[in-house]
Each structure stands twice: as C-alpha cells, then as structure tokens.
Design a protein around this motif. Structure first.
Motif, PDB file in Angstrom:
ATOM      1  N   ASP A  11       1.499  -4.570   5.030  1.00  8.48           N
ATOM      2  CA  ASP A  11       0.387  -4.061   5.821  1.00  8.48           C
ATOM      3  C   ASP A  11      -0.025  -5.200   6.745  1.00  8.48           C
ATOM      4  OD1 ASP A  11      -1.983  -1.696   5.557  1.00  8.48           O
ATOM      5  OD2 ASP A  11      -2.522  -3.573   6.562  1.00  8.48           O
ATOM      6  N   SER A  12      -0.175  -4.884   8.013  1.00  7.09           N
ATOM      7  CA  SER A  12      -0.401  -5.970   8.979  1.00  7.09           C
ATOM      8  C   SER A  12      -1.732  -6.687   8.757  1.00  7.09           C
ATOM      9  CB  SER A  12      -0.329  -5.419  10.398  1.00  7.09           C
ATOM     10  OG  SER A  12      -1.384  -4.513  10.611  1.00  7.09           O
ATOM     11  N   ARG A  26      -8.553  -1.432  14.572  1.00  9.70           N
ATOM     12  CA  ARG A  26      -7.808  -1.114  15.810  1.00  9.70           C
ATOM     13  C   ARG A  26      -8.112   0.292  16.319  1.00  9.70           C
ATOM     14  NH1 ARG A  26      -2.163  -1.981  12.621  1.00  9.70           N
ATOM     15  NH2 ARG A  26      -2.578  -4.086  13.308  1.00  9.70           N
ATOM     16  N   ARG A  70       6.627   9.537   5.016  1.00 16.00           N
ATOM     17  CA  ARG A  70       7.127   8.158   5.045  1.00 16.00           C
ATOM     18  C   ARG A  70       8.327   7.932   4.107  1.00 16.00           C
ATOM     19  NH1 ARG A  70       3.470   3.883   6.853  1.00 16.00           N
ATOM     20  NH2 ARG A  70       2.772   4.562   8.907  1.00 16.00           N
ATOM     21  N   GLN A  91       0.886  -1.175   0.000  1.00 13.47           N
ATOM     22  CA  GLN A  91       0.000   0.000   0.000  1.00 13.47           C
ATOM     23  C   GLN A  91       0.921   1.222   0.000  1.00 13.47           C
ATOM     24  OE1 GLN A  91       0.356   1.678   2.900  1.00 13.47           O
ATOM     25  NE2 GLN A  91       0.114   0.348   4.668  1.00 13.47           N
ATOM     26  N   ARG A 109      -4.770   7.231  17.859  1.00 13.82           N
ATOM     27  CA  ARG A 109      -4.647   6.859  16.445  1.00 13.82           C
ATOM     28  C   ARG A 109      -5.639   7.615  15.551  1.00 13.82           C
ATOM     29  NH1 ARG A 109      -3.206   2.044  13.078  1.00 13.82           N
ATOM     30  NH2 ARG A 109      -5.052   1.639  11.861  1.00 13.82           N
ATOM     31  N   HIS A 143      -4.011   4.661   1.542  1.00 16.24           N
ATOM     32  CA  HIS A 143      -3.781   5.296   2.852  1.00 16.24           C
ATOM     33  C   HIS A 143      -3.667   6.821   2.741  1.00 16.24           C
ATOM     34  CE1 HIS A 143      -3.090   1.291   4.409  1.00 16.24           C
ATOM     35  NE2 HIS A 143      -2.846   1.764   5.612  1.00 16.24           N
ATOM     36  N   SER A 185       0.901  -2.381  13.655  1.00 23.35           N
ATOM     37  CA  SER A 185       1.123  -2.294  12.212  1.00 23.35           C
ATOM     38  C   SER A 185       2.449  -2.898  11.774  1.00 23.35           C
ATOM     39  CB  SER A 185       1.062  -0.834  11.773  1.00 23.35           C
ATOM     40  OG  SER A 185       2.340  -0.259  11.869  1.00 23.35           O
ATOM     41  N   SER A 186       2.605  -2.970  10.464  1.00 26.74           N
ATOM     42  CA  SER A 186       3.836  -3.509   9.862  1.00 26.74           C
ATOM     43  C   SER A 186       4.831  -2.397   9.593  1.00 26.74           C
ATOM     44  CB  SER A 186       3.475  -4.170   8.536  1.00 26.74           C
ATOM     45  OG  SER A 186       3.032  -3.157   7.639  1.00 26.74           O
ATOM     46  N   ARG A 187       4.498  -1.154   9.911  1.00 25.60           N
ATOM     47  CA  ARG A 187       5.321  -0.021   9.437  1.00 25.60           C
ATOM     48  C   ARG A 187       6.769  -0.145   9.896  1.00 25.60           C
ATOM     49  NH1 ARG A 187       1.695   3.947  13.049  1.00 25.60           N
ATOM     50  NH2 ARG A 187       0.211   2.780  11.830  1.00 25.60           N
TER      51      ARG A 187
HETATM   52  C1  MIC Z   1      -2.537   0.185  10.139  1.00 23.75           C
HETATM   53  O1  MIC Z   1      -3.709  -0.201  10.047  1.00 23.75           O
HETATM   54  O2  MIC Z   1      -1.975   0.375  11.223  1.00 23.75           O
HETATM   55  C2  MIC Z   1      -1.767   0.458   8.853  1.00 23.75           C
HETATM   56  C3  MIC Z   1      -1.686   1.911   8.675  1.00 23.75           C
HETATM   57  O3  MIC Z   1      -2.475  -0.079   7.756  1.00 23.75           O
HETATM   58  C4  MIC Z   1      -0.403  -0.202   8.955  1.00 23.75           C
HETATM   59  C5  MIC Z   1       0.501   0.110   7.840  1.00 23.75           C
HETATM   60  C6  MIC Z   1       1.142   1.460   7.931  1.00 23.75           C
HETATM   61  O4  MIC Z   1       1.521   1.913   9.009  1.00 23.75           O
HETATM   62  O5  MIC Z   1       1.303   2.056   6.859  1.00 23.75           O
HETATM   63  C7  MIC Z   1      -0.476  -1.700   9.082  1.00 23.75           C
HETATM   64  O6  MIC Z   1      -1.478  -2.223   9.513  1.00 23.75           O
HETATM   65  O7  MIC Z   1       0.522  -2.376   8.809  1.00 23.75           O
END
Ligand code: MIC
Length: 645
Positions: A119-120, A379, A496, A35, A384, A65, A536-538
């Motif tokens: 993306d998580s 979440r 980012r 994404q 957030r 996003h 998240s996966s960030r």
């Molecule tokens: C989230 O739901 O926290 C996000 C934004 O989709 C993240 C990815 C990100 O931080 O860009 C996620 O879920 O990995």
C-alpha cells in the motif's frame, strides 16, 4: 562519519549494494504489511513461492479496503486471507478492525525497523519512526519469504522544523504545505527526514499524517526521530518496551535541505483533482460544500476525530452537508466514545461508519453529480471517488469540521470568534483492543486454505521475444495515476484476484474504447508523459495491461512503485532520450524494438525504437536483477526458474 537517521536505518539493514544515491540496494525487511485489495494477489504470489511459513519478523494482513459485501466476492477473499494467514503464521486483522496504517502503529510498529507494505501509504509508520516503504504485492510477498527488498538508494531530504503550529492549523496543513512547495513529483527518489526543534511539537499520529502523505510528493518514505513523543505514544498503547531513542548524529548532513517554520503554516486545501493543487483555504473560502468526510486512511486517529467532535459539539451540521466520519480503527472509535466524542458527533448529525478506507478508494460515499466533497483523505485523483467529474478537496479535520458547520469552505480560524480552539491531548493510556486481531499460533498452522470461485490462478506470462513488434494502444499525458490506469471503486476492486475479469477495466476512465482496441493487437505499447503511474502501489496497473498484451511502456518519466511493478510483470519501462520524440508517436503506430532480448541481456541502456522508417532512442534504466526478470517475462517466472535450477 556522522550519519542522518535515514542512512543509519538503511545501513543497519543493508544486505546488498552501497549507499550511493541512485544505485540499487537490497535491504532486510523486518515487518510486512498487506491490505486486502492488494493482499489477495500478494498472498497468491506468496503461496506460489511454496514456503511453509512466513520468514519476516512480523507479517500482518489487514482487511480495510474491500469492506462492502455486495456479493460473495469480497467475503470470499476475506475468508481466503484469514485461512492463509492462519496457515502461514501471519497476523490477521479482521474486516472492520481498522485501516492498516493506523492499526499497525497502534499494535505493532517499532522505532528503527523497516517495513514493506503493499500500500503506497505504508510510510505512515514514520509516526513511530519506522522506515516504511510502499511496494507492489509481489515485492511484499518476496519480503514475507525473507528476500531482501531492492530499490534505488534514495537521497535524503532533510527538512528542519522549527516553531509550533498555530491554533486551528494541524499536521495535514504541514504536508499540504510540502505539496504546495514541491508538488506531486518533487520528492521522487528521496526519503524525507524531518528533524529539528519543531519535531517535538508533533505527536506520533501527527507524524503519521505527514509520513502517510509523503507518498503524494513521490517520496520513497518519510522518517521522524524517535523521541519523548514516540515514547509517550507507545507507553499509552501499553507498548513502552518497544521504544528506543533514535535521531540523526550531531553534525550529520543531508543530500538536500529545507526549513519549515511550523508557526507560519496556515490552513491549506488541495483542490480538484490532484493532491498537489494546493491553495490557502482563504483563497477558496465561500465555495459551497455538499459533503464532508473526516477519517479514512489518514487523519483518522483519536486526535483527528476528537478535534472534530469538540468543534461540532453542541451544534448541528449545516442542512446542505452530508457529514461522515470514518474512524481509523475500532480502538480509535472506542477511545473517542470513552471521552464523549461519539455522542457529540452523533448529535451533530454525523454518519459514523465502520473503521476502514471506504470512500477514499471509492468503496461507497461517492458524492452526487456536480457536488463538492471535502475529505481528509490522502488523494483526490479524477474520478477516484466513484463520481465522474468529481470535485474532491483534501483538507484538515479542522477545515472539514468548519465546512460541515457552515455549508461552505471556511477558514477554520474564523471559528475562533465563536469558540476556543480545542487542542486535543492523546489519552495517557489508550483503551487497547486487540480482540479483532488473530495472532499466529501452532494450532492455526493446520488450517485448510479456503478459496472462493472468483480467486483465479496467476496468469502465464511469456518471456520477452527476440525482437518486439508492438502497436501503440494509447497515449496519455503527465501525472497519469494508477487510478487512471486501473481504476478502483466498489465495482472493480472485488476483481483484484481475477486478472482476466479486472483487465476489462484498464484505462476505463481515460479511454473507454481502450480494451476493445487492444484486444485486436498482438503486442502493445503505451506512451506516457512525466511521472507516469503516480499514486498507489497496485500491481494490477501493470499486471492487467500485461495480460492484455502490453509489453512496453514508453514515458517521459515513471513513478517509483509503478516502474518496479512493470519490471515485476515483464513490461519494459522505457523513457524518451529526447522528450520531444513524445510528439512523434501516436496511437495506432506500429513500433519495433529490434533484438531487444539481446540488448537487454548485454546491459544496454540505450534502446533504439523504430517507427515508420525512423529510429528514435529510448533509455532503459533498470538494474541487472530487473533485466533478468524482464527477460524471463516477469519476476515470478524468474524465481520459479531459479528454484528449478
Ligand atoms: C490507494 O490509496 O490508492 C490504495 C487503494 O490504498 C492503494 C492500494 C490499492 O490500490 O489497493 C495504495 O495506496 O497503494
């Protein structure tokens, strides 16, 4: 030996290691998903690998996003991604076409394949029986380049579903029931495999909801069988040819097991500010509500919007409630429009937004001060939404629609006195819209990549020193999410692709002095509690602290994706051997990790840490591969070194 479905898919993709829980394995990845918020950095990392073309069977890039274009930055990133996709042979889903998880299911998902996504919530592809895993952008960039994905072999947690959901109860309540039972770290290191007679009562998009939010349980992924419902969905999408039947072998077993009778599930709600803080809707009924948002990265399917439309049809949202709809895709919106749902929503006062993640990641839709917001999102970590001290609840579309009508949290079953429950059937044939997807072609391969001024080169990261001396920059408690470490929202997300600029926001919501303090330190260490880095996966939650000088994190335990990201960017993920030592370290302390290089190279798992004349033992549980990456100062350094030799 009979195998469960997860192990069958893993075995079919295994390229390194053995399927022994906890041991590192390498698996072949069929599809990759990016994404835009994680994807710009991931694409830069892919470029740094110097390949002419992606090697994954199918690579897709979604722009879902960073949709608010308050200045040039997001629009520049969109253009960069579009041109890079054309150049490297990647499918590009244009801004506004929809949320990656929804669109990938609609147009590309295939039973039995693996997918790695930056993306998580990538495990939502469980809806079409993929084994889909969320990971940091660099791991996805490597998978795009044809490398295997390495992960600790998960345990398989079998959940036998029986019965079927009562009226006014839906898939969101099922995953909230799982969160009520197991909380946010109950499924770390596990793939959840649902099976049993109850599965057939859930549609593909119901399963997507359950898979998507399996991430909030800490799970590596979620798997569903591929059956008549999967076939029905793929056929309705005009992709019946992608279907194949998949299920666990008769007599197979699971590492862990639970039963869930769908008939006993009741409307549930996750209260502020954790997806694991689940109560029955009855318990919090009567709480005044200011905002309701249906849709976004989960619960944004045709069914979810249609059930909302039918519930509010002919009525108007309560005057005290701002009622929003975030469709999962343009295709969802077109199908809802086709069946009259859009008109019902509009007449009920809904604000219908473009398809995308939006408020789920703080891209607009922030609630006002002290306001209560009910959302169908995955979440609700503190802040957030973009509002300090926010009061965000997570619920089903049914519970959201009931609150929108009544102005307070209401058990949706009470609506049963006023109307019959509108059970929604998916269309036999969806209106299909691929007009906003740019497919790879030979002609497009000539495209020149366009970069905006906010896209900065990847920072240089030094290798690990022989002995590490570091100051404790911050100490945090349990379950700190990546939102706490590296916030998102419309101010920060556009940075980012500019690590220097985004690093100014590290730990901003937890401790606004953090950045000033760490800048006075040469090397730093962060102290954390249990489940550090959940969410998240960030990878920016690792890379930006690393840019500021963080070389080690010492926690009681780590969330899976964050730990992998730490190794990818050369930060040592240490855990306390004795959790009581957590109390002995405080911000400002100076710690020493003597001969750390040598210990890492020799495979030591017990790492001494000196603090004020005392020595405590820490543990380093990483694979031989990760050790090499840590020594090199990060995965990219290591890969570049290997390319040179
Ligand atoms: C989230 O739901 O926290 C996000 C934004 O989709 C993240 C990815 C990100 O931080 O860009 C996620 O879920 O990995």
């Amino acid at each position: 030996m009979p195998q469960n479905l997860t192990r069958k898919i893993l075995a079919a993709h295994l390229v390194e290691g053995h399927l022994t829980p906890g041991e590192e394995i390498g698996i072949r990845i069929d599809h990759t998903l990016l994404q835009d918020a994680t994807g710009t950095m991931a694409m830069l990392e892919f470029e740094a690998l110097g390949l002419e073309q992606v090697k994954a069977q199918l690579a897709a890039q979604y722009v879902d996003h960073n949709l608010l274009q308050t200045d040039f930055k997001n629009a520049d990133d969109h253009r960069y991604l579009q041109t890079a996709c054309a150049r490297f042979g990647i499918h590009f889903s244009r801004p506004g076409n929809g949320v990656s998880h929804q669109v990938h299911m609609e147009r590309f998902g295939r039973p039995g394949l693996t997918m790695l996504g930056a993306d998580s919530h990538t495990p939502g592809a469980a809806g079409v029986s993929m084994l889909a895993i969320g990971a940091g952008g660099l791991d996805v960039a490597l998978a795009m380049a044809g490398h295997p994905y390495y992960l600790p072999c998960p345990k398989v947690f079998g959940v036998m579903l029986t019965g079927s959901l009562p009226d006014w109860v839906s898939a969101k309540d099922v995953i909230l029931e799982m969160l009520r039972r197991y909380d946010v770290k109950g499924c770390i290191g596990k793939v959840i495999e649902y099976y049993g007679p109850g599965v057939l009562s859930l549609s593909a998009t119901d399963r997507e909801t359950i898979g998507n939010m399996g991430t909030e349980l800490g799970a590596t992924s979620t798997v569903f069988p591929s059956d008549a419902r999967t076939r029905q969905y793929l056929e309705a999408q005009g992709r019946g040819g992608a279907w194949r039947e998949l299920q666990a072998d008769a007599g197979s077993s699971y590492d862990e097991h639970a039963d869930l009778d769908l008939g006993t599930v009741e409307p549930l709600i996750a209260c502020p500010s954790s997806p694991g803080n689940v109560k029955t809707v009855r318990e919090v009924a009567g709480t005044h509500v200011d905002q309701v948002i249906i849709g976004s990265s989960v619960n944004s399917s045709f069914r979810d919007l249609m059930v909302t439309a039918r519930i509010v049809e002919g009525r108007h949202a309560h005057p005290g409630v701002a009622f929003h709809i975030n469709p999962g895709s343009r295709q969802v919106l077109e199908n809802v429009a086709d069946q009259g749902g859009v008109m019902a929503l509009l007449l009920a006062g809904a604000r219908i937004h473009q398809s995308g993640c939006l408020g789920c990641i703080g891209m607009g839709q922030a609630p006002g001060t002290g306001q209560v917001s009910l959302r169908t999102f995955p979440r609700n970590f503190p802040g957030r939404s973009g509002t300090k001290d926010d009061q965000v609840y997570l619920c089903s579309p049914e519970t959201g629609a009931a609150a929108a009508l009544k102005g307070e949290i209401t058990d949706p079953r009470e609506l049963g006195d006023e109307m019959a429950y509108p059970r929604i059937e998916d269309p036999a044939t969806y209106l299909v819209d691929e007009g906003s997807i740019i497919f790879p072609s030979d002609e497009l391969r000539q495209t020149e990549i366009v970069r905006g001024p906010n896209i900065k080169p990847f920072p240089e990261l030094a290798p690990l020193p022989d002995t590490l001396m570091a100051d404790v920059a911050i100490k945090v408690g349990d379950n700190i999410s990546t939102d706490g470490i590296m916030p998102a929202g419309n101010k920060v997300l556009p940075l980012r692709s500019n690590i220097e600029a985004i690093s100014e926001f590290v730990f901003n919501q937890v401790d606004p002095e953090f950045v000033d303090r760490i800048k006075a330190m040469e090397n730093a260490i962060v102290i954390g509690g249990d489940n550090y880095g959940q969410g998240s996966s960030r990878e920016h939650a690792a890379l930006a602290p690393r840019f500021l000088g963080v070389r080690a994190k010492l926690a009681k335990s780590f969330a899976r994706i964050h730990k992998a990201n730490l190794c990818n960017f050369g930060i040592l993920p240490l855990t306390f051997k004795n959790p009581q030592d957590y109390d002995a370290i405080n911000p400002g302390d100076r710690v020493v990790l003597p001969e750390i290089r040598q210990r890492l190279a020799s495979g030591d798992t017990e790492i001494p840490l000196e603090i004020g004349g005392r020595r405590i033992m820490t543990s380093l549980q990483v694979s031989a591969r990760e050790r090499q990456h840590l020594l090199a100062g990060g995965t990219l350094n290591f890969v570049r070194q290997t390319l040179k030799t």
